[in-house]
Design an enzyme around this catalytic site. Structure first.
Site, PDB file in Angstrom:
ATOM      1  CE1 TYR A 104      -4.015   2.568   0.433  1.00 61.94           C
ATOM      2  CE2 TYR A 104      -2.188   3.111   2.488  1.00 61.94           C
ATOM      3  CZ  TYR A 104      -3.287   3.331   1.657  1.00 61.94           C
ATOM      4  OH  TYR A 104      -4.771   4.457   1.493  1.00 61.94           O
TER       5      TYR A 104
ATOM      6  CE  LYS B  30      -3.416   5.305  -1.775  1.00 63.31           C
ATOM      7  NZ  LYS B  30      -3.910   6.231  -2.866  1.00 63.31           N
TER       8      LYS B  30
HETATM    9  N1  LIG Z   1      -9.859   4.931   5.441  1.00 70.14           N
HETATM   10  C1  LIG Z   1      -8.158   5.628   5.463  1.00 70.14           C
HETATM   11  O1  LIG Z   1      -7.760   5.407   6.700  1.00 70.14           O
HETATM   12  C2  LIG Z   1      -7.279   6.281   4.250  1.00 70.14           C
HETATM   13  C3  LIG Z   1      -5.956   7.033   5.031  1.00 70.14           C
HETATM   14  C4  LIG Z   1      -5.255   7.521   3.601  1.00 70.14           C
HETATM   15  C5  LIG Z   1      -6.278   7.991   1.999  1.00 70.14           C
HETATM   16  N2  LIG Z   1      -7.145   7.053   2.041  1.00 70.14           N
HETATM   17  C6  LIG Z   1      -7.643   6.573   0.543  1.00 70.14           C
HETATM   18  O2  LIG Z   1      -8.630   7.119   0.004  1.00 70.14           O
HETATM   19  C7  LIG Z   1      -9.401   7.288  -0.983  1.00 70.14           C
HETATM   20  C8  LIG Z   1     -10.341   6.102  -0.237  1.00 70.14           C
HETATM   21  O3  LIG Z   1     -10.523   4.773  -0.082  1.00 70.14           O
HETATM   22  P1  LIG Z   1     -11.814   4.964   1.238  1.00 70.14           P
HETATM   23  O4  LIG Z   1     -11.063   5.266   2.920  1.00 70.14           O
HETATM   24  O5  LIG Z   1     -12.977   5.885   1.924  1.00 70.14           O
HETATM   25  O6  LIG Z   1     -12.467   3.783   1.091  1.00 70.14           O
HETATM   26  P2  LIG Z   1     -13.643   3.024   0.752  1.00 70.14           P
HETATM   27  O7  LIG Z   1     -15.230   3.555   0.873  1.00 70.14           O
HETATM   28  O8  LIG Z   1     -13.308   1.827   0.535  1.00 70.14           O
HETATM   29  O9  LIG Z   1     -13.871   4.053  -0.699  1.00 70.14           O
HETATM   30  C9  LIG Z   1     -12.726   3.208  -1.897  1.00 70.14           C
HETATM   31  C10 LIG Z   1     -13.472   3.385  -3.688  1.00 70.14           C
HETATM   32  O10 LIG Z   1     -13.052   3.099  -4.203  1.00 70.14           O
HETATM   33  C11 LIG Z   1     -14.092   2.522  -4.793  1.00 70.14           C
HETATM   34  N3  LIG Z   1     -13.259   1.282  -5.848  1.00 70.14           N
HETATM   35  C12 LIG Z   1     -12.438   0.426  -5.421  1.00 70.14           C
HETATM   36  N4  LIG Z   1     -11.721  -0.360  -6.343  1.00 70.14           N
HETATM   37  C13 LIG Z   1     -11.793  -0.052  -7.427  1.00 70.14           C
HETATM   38  C14 LIG Z   1     -12.092  -0.106  -9.422  1.00 70.14           C
HETATM   39  N5  LIG Z   1     -11.641  -1.125 -10.020  1.00 70.14           N
HETATM   40  N6  LIG Z   1     -12.917   0.805  -9.840  1.00 70.14           N
HETATM   41  C15 LIG Z   1     -13.796   1.884  -9.173  1.00 70.14           C
HETATM   42  N7  LIG Z   1     -13.227   2.471  -8.366  1.00 70.14           N
HETATM   43  C16 LIG Z   1     -12.894   1.404  -7.174  1.00 70.14           C
HETATM   44  C17 LIG Z   1     -14.816   1.517  -4.442  1.00 70.14           C
HETATM   45  O11 LIG Z   1     -15.926   1.565  -4.447  1.00 70.14           O
HETATM   46  P3  LIG Z   1     -16.547   0.187  -6.000  1.00 70.14           P
HETATM   47  O12 LIG Z   1     -16.095  -1.239  -4.250  1.00 70.14           O
HETATM   48  O13 LIG Z   1     -18.098   0.036  -6.113  1.00 70.14           O
HETATM   49  O14 LIG Z   1     -15.756  -0.379  -6.975  1.00 70.14           O
HETATM   50  C18 LIG Z   1     -15.194   2.260  -2.720  1.00 70.14           C
HETATM   51  O15 LIG Z   1     -16.137   3.110  -3.086  1.00 70.14           O
HETATM   52  C19 LIG Z   1      -8.333   6.010  -0.952  1.00 70.14           C
HETATM   53  O16 LIG Z   1      -6.979   5.978  -2.392  1.00 70.14           O
HETATM   54  C20 LIG Z   1      -6.946   5.380   0.142  1.00 70.14           C
HETATM   55  O17 LIG Z   1      -6.309   4.689  -0.493  1.00 70.14           O
HETATM   56  C21 LIG Z   1      -7.839   6.263   2.588  1.00 70.14           C
END
Ligand SMILES: NC(=O)c1ccc[n+]([C@@H]2O[C@H](COP(=O)([O-])OP(=O)(O)OC[C@H]3O[C@@H](n4cnc5c(N)ncnc54)[C@H](OP(=O)(O)O)[C@@H]3O)[C@@H](O)[C@H]2O)c1
Length: 258
Positions: free
Chosen positions: A152, A156
């Site tokens: 991961y 990033k």
């Molecule tokens: N949560 C944390 O702690 C955190 C911290 C820092 C950064 N981030 C980053 O923030 C971003 C959003 O993550 P989140 O935490 O909000 O998680 P999340 O709720 O799991 O959202 C991720 C989204 O990505 C979509 N997705 C995954 N694979 C995909 C694909 N192949 N094609 C199209 N859509 C896809 C999923 O929708 P579907 O399943 O419907 O496709 C889901 O809505 C990510 O880049 C993550 O790395 C998260």
């Protein structure tokens, strides 16, 4: 950059940070394209928006056919694009020995390769905009690499490097490139590392707080967006004294079993 009267594509808009960004941007006459694989989740997001100014596009950003469809839909429905927000991402944790080929490839493809391809595919539309911008949602783990998050973190770090390079490469075309690095956030993704939150001493933000910070920072002209919390300080420690971070993290994982 004012986020008003803009045509904005948000990947991963069906949940978490992407959904919160969509809600945050769903006023001021913006037109949104909500993208994700699951149409039901996208429809749920659409129902939560402040204005009914969005359409949903259920695509898998890993598929080149789906990406072509997305470009076509954006072009047909909106006739252009001002802002691409590469937010979709997946998190799998575990030691390198335990992590499967599927999980490694899914993270590399979703978090790094697909955003690169999406940017390339949308450049012709973006370059027709008067004020185009790319926003890549990275992570604090893209600056401070954590054990058990090695793949991961690698994705990033890659996204951050890509953002820096493209900021310079696309400056002559007036395309702004913004990199946003949230800290841990309470979303579906965070359930994959729930067991590590306490041992690693992580503090979690809500997706709403993260989305508001990203949107206001873009409007203030920032190109690198980090939380204004203790993690910001750790960023400087990492840059100046990486061995201190090595020692600190080593202590945390010493007796950890996952
Ligand atoms: N949560 C944390 O702690 C955190 C911290 C820092 C950064 N981030 C980053 O923030 C971003 C959003 O993550 P989140 O935490 O909000 O998680 P999340 O709720 O799991 O959202 C991720 C989204 O990505 C979509 N997705 C995954 N694979 C995909 C694909 N192949 N094609 C199209 N859509 C896809 C999923 O929708 P579907 O399943 O419907 O496709 C889901 O809505 C990510 O880049 C993550 O790395 C998260």
């Amino acid at each position: 950059m004012q986020l008003k009267n803009k045509k904005i594509l948000i990947t991963g808009a069906g949940s978490g940070i992407g959904r919160a960004i969509a809600i945050e941007l769903s006023s001021h006459n913006n037109q949104l394209i909500l993208c994700g694989r699951n149409l039901e989740k996208l429809n749920e997001t659409q129902n939560l928006l402040k204005q009914q100014n969005a359409f949903c596009c259920a695509v898998d950003i890993q598929s080149s056919q789906d990406r072509q469809l997305l470009v076509q839909q954006v072009s047909d429905e909106l006739g252009g694009l001002d802002v691409l927000i590469n937010n979709a991402g997946v998190v799998h944790v575990g030691s390198l020995q335990e992590i499967s080929d599927h999980d490694i490839e899914q993270m590399m493809r979703t978090n790094l390769i697909a955003p690169i391809q999406l940017i390339r595919d949308f450049l012709p539309l973006l370059s027709q905009s008067k004020a185009p911008a790319l926003v890549n949602v990275g992570s604090m783990f893209g600056d401070i690499a954590y054990p058990l998050f090695s793949i991961y973190s690698a994705t990033k770090f890659g996204l951050r490097g890509l953002s820096d390079a493209l900021r310079r490469e696309l400056s002559s075309q007036n395309i702004k490139v913004i990199y946003a690095a949230p800290r841990a956030t309470k979303t579906g993704a965070s359930s994959s590392f729930e067991k590590l939150i306490k041992p690693f001493g992580m503090a979690l933000d809500t997706p709403e707080v993260v989305a508001r910070h990203i949107v206001t920072s873009i409007e203030r002209g920032k190109t690198s967006i980090y939380p204004k919390t203790k993690e910001h300080f750790f960023l400087y420690v990492q840059r100046l004294f990486p061995k201190l971070v090595d020692q600190n993290v080593r202590k945390k994982i010493k007796n950890l079993k996952v």
